[in-house]
Enzyme design. Sequence first.
Site, PDB file in Angstrom:
ATOM      1  CB  SER A   6      42.482  47.243  45.260  1.00 34.38           C
ATOM      2  OG  SER A   6      43.705  46.536  45.300  1.00 34.38           O
ATOM      3  CG  HIS A  31      39.610  43.929  43.846  1.00 33.95           C
ATOM      4  ND1 HIS A  31      38.885  43.331  42.830  1.00 33.95           N
ATOM      5  CD2 HIS A  31      40.889  44.024  43.393  1.00 33.95           C
ATOM      6  CE1 HIS A  31      39.691  43.080  41.813  1.00 33.95           C
ATOM      7  NE2 HIS A  31      40.907  43.484  42.129  1.00 33.95           N
ATOM      8  CG  ASP A  33      44.356  43.094  43.436  1.00 33.66           C
ATOM      9  OD1 ASP A  33      43.741  42.775  42.398  1.00 33.66           O
ATOM     10  OD2 ASP A  33      44.225  44.192  44.000  1.00 33.66           O
ATOM     11  CG  MET A  35      49.370  40.052  42.142  1.00 34.00           C
ATOM     12  SD  MET A  35      50.237  41.612  41.949  1.00 34.00           S
ATOM     13  CE  MET A  35      48.847  42.755  42.007  1.00 34.00           C
ATOM     14  CG  HIS A  64      42.126  40.537  39.939  1.00 34.50           C
ATOM     15  ND1 HIS A  64      42.627  41.803  39.734  1.00 34.50           N
ATOM     16  CD2 HIS A  64      42.398  39.846  38.803  1.00 34.50           C
ATOM     17  CE1 HIS A  64      43.173  41.876  38.533  1.00 34.50           C
ATOM     18  NE2 HIS A  64      43.054  40.697  37.944  1.00 34.50           N
ATOM     19  CG  MET A  66      46.293  39.593  38.425  1.00 33.14           C
ATOM     20  SD  MET A  66      46.664  41.190  39.160  1.00 33.14           S
ATOM     21  CE  MET A  66      45.779  41.016  40.709  1.00 33.14           C
ATOM     22  CG  MET A 135      43.272  43.922  34.128  1.00 29.93           C
ATOM     23  SD  MET A 135      42.945  44.088  35.888  1.00 29.93           S
ATOM     24  CE  MET A 135      44.223  45.222  36.401  1.00 29.93           C
ATOM     25  CG  ASP A 173      41.551  46.095  39.265  1.00 32.11           C
ATOM     26  OD1 ASP A 173      42.018  47.053  39.914  1.00 32.11           O
ATOM     27  OD2 ASP A 173      41.874  44.901  39.476  1.00 32.11           O
TER      28      ASP A 173
HETATM   29  C1  DX5 Z   1      46.522  45.786  39.821  1.00 27.12           C
HETATM   30  C2  DX5 Z   1      45.411  45.330  40.725  1.00 27.12           C
HETATM   31  C3  DX5 Z   1      44.497  46.430  41.145  1.00 27.12           C
HETATM   32  C4  DX5 Z   1      45.178  47.578  41.839  1.00 27.12           C
HETATM   33  C5  DX5 Z   1      44.264  48.749  41.989  1.00 27.12           C
HETATM   34  O1  DX5 Z   1      47.181  44.697  39.297  1.00 27.12           O
HETATM   35  O2  DX5 Z   1      44.633  44.362  40.073  1.00 27.12           O
HETATM   36  O3  DX5 Z   1      43.426  45.909  41.904  1.00 27.12           O
HETATM   37  O4  DX5 Z   1      45.669  47.227  43.084  1.00 27.12           O
HETATM   38  O5  DX5 Z   1      44.924  49.765  42.673  1.00 27.12           O
HETATM   39  P1  DX5 Z   1      44.851  51.283  42.183  1.00 27.12           P
HETATM   40  O6  DX5 Z   1      43.443  51.721  42.379  1.00 27.12           O
HETATM   41  O7  DX5 Z   1      45.803  51.972  43.076  1.00 27.12           O
HETATM   42  O8  DX5 Z   1      45.266  51.318  40.741  1.00 27.12           O
HETATM   43 ZN    ZN Z   2      42.670  43.724  40.975  1.00 30.63          ZN
END
Ligand code: DX5
Ligand code: ZN
Length: 216
Positions: A6, A31, A33, A35, A64, A66, A135, A173
Site C-alpha cells: 500500500s 495498491h 488508496d 480517499m 482502492h 474510499m 477490510m 487490507d
Molecule cells: C486503509 C488502507 C490500507 C492501508 C494498509 O484504509 O486501505 O491499504 O494503508 O496499511 P497497513 O498495512 O499499514 O495497515
Molecule cells: Zn487499501
Amino acid sequence: MLIAPSLLSCDFSRFGDEIKRMDEAGADYMHLDVMDGHFVPNITFGAPVMKYVRKFSDKVFDVHLMISEPLRYIDDFCDAGADIITFHIESDSDPAETIEKIKSRNVKAGLVIKPKTPAESVFEYLDKVDMVLVMTVEPGFGGQSFMADMLPKVEALKAEIKRRHLDVIIEADGGIGAGNIADCARAGVDVAVAGTAVFKAENPKEAISQLKQLAM
Ligand code: DX5
Ligand code: ZN
C-alpha cells in the site's frame, strides 16, 4: 499469495521512485488508496497524481477507492491507467451500475466491505466482479491493528465463490504482516495488502519474500 504494497505508507515527495522501489522489491500489485475526506476522514490523492506515477511500473495498479461517489470518477481512474478498481459497497453509487461502468472500460472490478459489513452483502454481485476486498481495519489510515475476526468473512466468501464455481479473487487490507499472513492464507486470501509491514521494513524485498514464504 500475492503481495500488494500500500503506497499510503510511502514517501509522497518521491511517489514515482517509491513505486519503482516496490516494483524492484517484488511487489505483485501496487495498491493505491484513494480517499476523499468524506467517505473516510482522510484525504490522499486522485487520478491526476496517479497518471503521473503510472509510468514508474508495469505491475498491476490496484486502485482502492474510499470515496462517496465512485461512479463519478471511474473514467478518470481508467484513463489514468488503473488495472483493477475496487469501491465500497457502503458508498453512494449503485454497485451494479458502477461495476458495469468499470468493466465497460476493460478494467477489472471489485467490491470492498468495511469491518461492520457482512460478507453476504456482496453475494448478489459475485458473478459480476473479479475481486472482493475484505477490510481488516476501519478504512482511512495505515498502521492500524489487524482485526482477526474478519477472517470468517473471508472463509464465507471463499466457500460461496467455490460453491458457485466463480472466478473471483479475495484481497485483504489492513494491518497485515508477518504475524497474521499465514492465517489470512488459510482463510482463503489471494492478495494481501501490506503498507506498514513493507514500508517500515529495513529491506522491503526481504519483507515481501518473507510474507510470501509465511503464506505458503
Ligand atoms: C486503509 C488502507 C490500507 C492501508 C494498509 O484504509 O486501505 O491499504 O494503508 O496499511 P497497513 O498495512 O499499514 O495497515
Ligand atoms: Zn487499501
